[in-house]
Design a protein around this motif. Structure first.
Motif, PDB file in Angstrom:
ATOM      1  N   CYS A   1       0.835  -1.202   0.000  1.00 23.39           N
ATOM      2  CA  CYS A   1       0.000   0.000   0.000  1.00 23.39           C
ATOM      3  C   CYS A   1       0.876   1.261   0.000  1.00 23.39           C
ATOM      4  O   CYS A   1       0.630   2.204  -0.756  1.00 23.39           O
ATOM      5  CB  CYS A   1      -0.934  -0.041   1.214  1.00 23.39           C
ATOM      6  N   GLU A   2       1.923   1.242   0.819  1.00 23.38           N
ATOM      7  CA  GLU A   2       2.834   2.406   0.866  1.00 23.38           C
ATOM      8  C   GLU A   2       3.485   2.645  -0.489  1.00 23.38           C
ATOM      9  O   GLU A   2       3.565   3.783  -0.965  1.00 23.38           O
ATOM     10  CB  GLU A   2       3.956   2.159   1.887  1.00 23.38           C
ATOM     11  N   LEU A   3       3.921   1.565  -1.128  1.00 20.41           N
ATOM     12  CA  LEU A   3       4.587   1.718  -2.433  1.00 20.41           C
ATOM     13  C   LEU A   3       3.617   2.287  -3.477  1.00 20.41           C
ATOM     14  O   LEU A   3       3.980   3.156  -4.272  1.00 20.41           O
ATOM     15  CB  LEU A   3       5.152   0.377  -2.910  1.00 20.41           C
ATOM     16  N   ILE A   4       2.380   1.816  -3.440  1.00 23.45           N
ATOM     17  CA  ILE A   4       1.395   2.304  -4.408  1.00 23.45           C
ATOM     18  C   ILE A   4       1.076   3.777  -4.160  1.00 23.45           C
ATOM     19  O   ILE A   4       1.037   4.590  -5.089  1.00 23.45           O
ATOM     20  CB  ILE A   4       0.100   1.458  -4.337  1.00 23.45           C
ATOM     21  N   ILE A   5       0.886   4.110  -2.906  1.00 23.64           N
ATOM     22  CA  ILE A   5       0.525   5.499  -2.595  1.00 23.64           C
ATOM     23  C   ILE A   5       1.671   6.445  -2.946  1.00 23.64           C
ATOM     24  O   ILE A   5       1.445   7.524  -3.500  1.00 23.64           O
ATOM     25  CB  ILE A   5       0.071   5.609  -1.133  1.00 23.64           C
ATOM     26  N   ASN A   6       2.896   6.028  -2.679  1.00 22.55           N
ATOM     27  CA  ASN A   6       4.035   6.867  -3.073  1.00 22.55           C
ATOM     28  C   ASN A   6       4.051   7.083  -4.581  1.00 22.55           C
ATOM     29  O   ASN A   6       4.301   8.179  -5.061  1.00 22.55           O
ATOM     30  CB  ASN A   6       5.363   6.225  -2.649  1.00 22.55           C
ATOM     31  N   LYS A   7       3.761   6.019  -5.314  1.00 27.74           N
ATOM     32  CA  LYS A   7       3.750   6.133  -6.782  1.00 27.74           C
ATOM     33  C   LYS A   7       2.646   7.088  -7.224  1.00 27.74           C
ATOM     34  O   LYS A   7       2.864   7.993  -8.035  1.00 27.74           O
ATOM     35  CB  LYS A   7       3.548   4.729  -7.376  1.00 27.74           C
ATOM     36  N   VAL A   8       1.450   6.879  -6.691  1.00 22.64           N
ATOM     37  CA  VAL A   8       0.293   7.701  -7.089  1.00 22.64           C
ATOM     38  C   VAL A   8       0.538   9.172  -6.733  1.00 22.64           C
ATOM     39  O   VAL A   8       0.184  10.074  -7.500  1.00 22.64           O
ATOM     40  CB  VAL A   8      -0.998   7.169  -6.404  1.00 22.64           C
ATOM     41  N   ASN A   9       1.173   9.409  -5.597  1.00 21.14           N
ATOM     42  CA  ASN A   9       1.391  10.786  -5.168  1.00 21.14           C
ATOM     43  C   ASN A   9       2.584  11.450  -5.851  1.00 21.14           C
ATOM     44  O   ASN A   9       2.719  12.662  -5.801  1.00 21.14           O
ATOM     45  CB  ASN A   9       1.578  10.848  -3.638  1.00 21.14           C
ATOM     46  N   SER A  10       3.425  10.642  -6.498  1.00 23.85           N
ATOM     47  CA  SER A  10       4.624  11.254  -7.088  1.00 23.85           C
ATOM     48  C   SER A  10       4.510  11.483  -8.593  1.00 23.85           C
ATOM     49  O   SER A  10       5.347  12.151  -9.178  1.00 23.85           O
ATOM     50  CB  SER A  10       5.853  10.389  -6.795  1.00 23.85           C
ATOM     51  N   LEU A  11       3.482  10.948  -9.231  1.00 22.95           N
ATOM     52  CA  LEU A  11       3.354  11.111 -10.688  1.00 22.95           C
ATOM     53  C   LEU A  11       2.133  11.964 -11.025  1.00 22.95           C
ATOM     54  O   LEU A  11       1.123  11.929 -10.319  1.00 22.95           O
ATOM     55  CB  LEU A  11       3.210   9.745 -11.362  1.00 22.95           C
ATOM     56  N   SER A  12       2.221  12.693 -12.147  1.00 22.33           N
ATOM     57  CA  SER A  12       1.077  13.544 -12.514  1.00 22.33           C
ATOM     58  C   SER A  12      -0.050  12.731 -13.155  1.00 22.33           C
ATOM     59  O   SER A  12      -1.214  13.071 -13.024  1.00 22.33           O
ATOM     60  CB  SER A  12       1.522  14.666 -13.447  1.00 22.33           C
TER      61      SER A  12
ATOM     62  N   VAL B   1      -4.354  10.115   0.027  1.00 27.01           N
ATOM     63  CA  VAL B   1      -4.210   9.864  -1.408  1.00 27.01           C
ATOM     64  C   VAL B   1      -5.530  10.153  -2.107  1.00 27.01           C
ATOM     65  O   VAL B   1      -6.607  10.045  -1.516  1.00 27.01           O
ATOM     66  CB  VAL B   1      -3.761   8.397  -1.651  1.00 27.01           C
ATOM     67  N   SER B   2      -5.394  10.574  -3.387  1.00 27.35           N
ATOM     68  CA  SER B   2      -6.570  10.745  -4.239  1.00 27.35           C
ATOM     69  C   SER B   2      -6.313   9.949  -5.515  1.00 27.35           C
ATOM     70  O   SER B   2      -5.159   9.787  -5.931  1.00 27.35           O
ATOM     71  CB  SER B   2      -6.734  12.223  -4.585  1.00 27.35           C
ATOM     72  N   PHE B   3      -7.384   9.450  -6.132  1.00 27.27           N
ATOM     73  CA  PHE B   3      -7.214   8.646  -7.349  1.00 27.27           C
ATOM     74  C   PHE B   3      -7.763   9.351  -8.583  1.00 27.27           C
ATOM     75  O   PHE B   3      -7.905   8.742  -9.629  1.00 27.27           O
ATOM     76  CB  PHE B   3      -7.882   7.276  -7.157  1.00 27.27           C
ATOM     77  N   SER B   4      -8.057  10.649  -8.435  1.00 28.66           N
ATOM     78  CA  SER B   4      -8.723  11.359  -9.532  1.00 28.66           C
ATOM     79  C   SER B   4      -7.848  11.440 -10.792  1.00 28.66           C
ATOM     80  O   SER B   4      -8.360  11.618 -11.887  1.00 28.66           O
ATOM     81  CB  SER B   4      -9.127  12.757  -9.086  1.00 28.66           C
ATOM     82  N   HIS B   5      -6.537  11.316 -10.644  1.00 35.87           N
ATOM     83  CA  HIS B   5      -5.630  11.446 -11.782  1.00 35.87           C
ATOM     84  C   HIS B   5      -5.019  10.097 -12.201  1.00 35.87           C
ATOM     85  O   HIS B   5      -4.060  10.049 -12.953  1.00 35.87           O
ATOM     86  CB  HIS B   5      -4.505  12.424 -11.420  1.00 35.87           C
TER      87      HIS B   5
END
Ligand code: F6R
Length: 240
Positions: A17-28, A56-60
């Motif tokens: 979960c941490e790895l996914i959230i870091n990815k989602v939060n670091s890319l546009s 985290v948000s998943f809108s993007h």
């Protein structure tokens, strides 16, 4: 391949979960590859919690699932589209069109495979792909013997895979005999791959992955040829 050993399924899920959230939060415009099955269920619960906590948000985010049964509609509780809606998509801020899963009801299955492959290419490929491990070494529904050069395709499911998945159905007779799956080459085009392996029932398969040769007889072995694969396994999966 990097191996990370976690104490149990809970800790494994937390780390993923941490790895996914870091990815989602670091890319546009992140593109996630997702799996179904028992292994990621807790991970998806944790992602929902993080969304509710506004971490985290998943809108993007765009998502592509690995596979879908042939012949099951999205309203069928056994379909992977239903699973994903239920376990993740409907509980966070995804809107229609962000989440892609092969359409197992398509009248032209080959065309559906090509359409899916094109969608992934149009999204500039998957940034982070989550995989589970089949007892027979399958990844997605790429069964032993699948060519490493496959793209999204229709597969005949092995008896052992249908038996393993019969727990989600009334009986094995109801488990579909075919599925659409991303191919091995499609999976390998992902920029980063995380393989989740949990429980003693996966120990044999994990042992073969870690110690065996790269061979089409054991599809997951191809992950040794990818430059950025992390296996997150729990202690039970390493007990052999
Ligand atoms: C699911 C998928 C499969 C599973 C594998 C492990 O979309 O593609 O390869 O990841 O069968 O399933 P579980 O987690 O139920 O042991």
């Amino acid at each position: 391949m990097k191996l990370v050993v976690m104490k149990n399924h809970e800790e494994l899920s937390k780390h993923a979960c941490e790895l996914i959230i870091n990815k989602v939060n670091s890319l546009s415009s992140p593109v996630l590859g997702l799996a179904t099955g028992s292994t990621p269920e807790r991970l998806y619960e944790m992602m929902i919690d993080k969304y509710n906590q506004k971490v985290v948000s998943f809108s993007h985010v765009k998502t592509f699932n690995l596979d879908e049964y042939v012949g099951l509609s999205e309203n069928d509780t056994k379909s992977y589209r239903y699973y994903m809606n239920h376990h993740l998509f409907s509980q966070v801020n995804f809107t229609k069109g962000q989440n892609h899963i092969p359409n197992g009801m398509a009248s032209h299955l080959e065309q559906e495979c090509q359409r899916y492959e094109q969608l992934i290419a149009d999204a500039c490929h998957i940034d982070l792909q989550i995989l589970g491990l089949g007892h027979n070494g399958h990844i997605g529904f790429n069964e032993p013997g699948t060519s490493f050069s496959t793209r999204t395709h229709v597969v005949d499911l092995e008896r052992s895979t249908r038996e393993a998945n019969a727990r989600f159905f009334e009986s094995i007779k109801e488990v579909p005999t075919q599925a659409i799956t991303m191919g091995i080459e499609t999976i390998l085009q992902s920029k980063q791959i995380i393989l989740l392996v949990s429980g003693e029932q996966k120990a044999k398969a994990l042992h073969r992955l870690l110690n065996g040769e790269v061979s089409e007889d054991f599809p997951a072995s191809v992950l040794k040829r990818h430059h950025d694969v992390t296996i997150i396994a729990d202690e039970a999966a390493l007990q052999l």
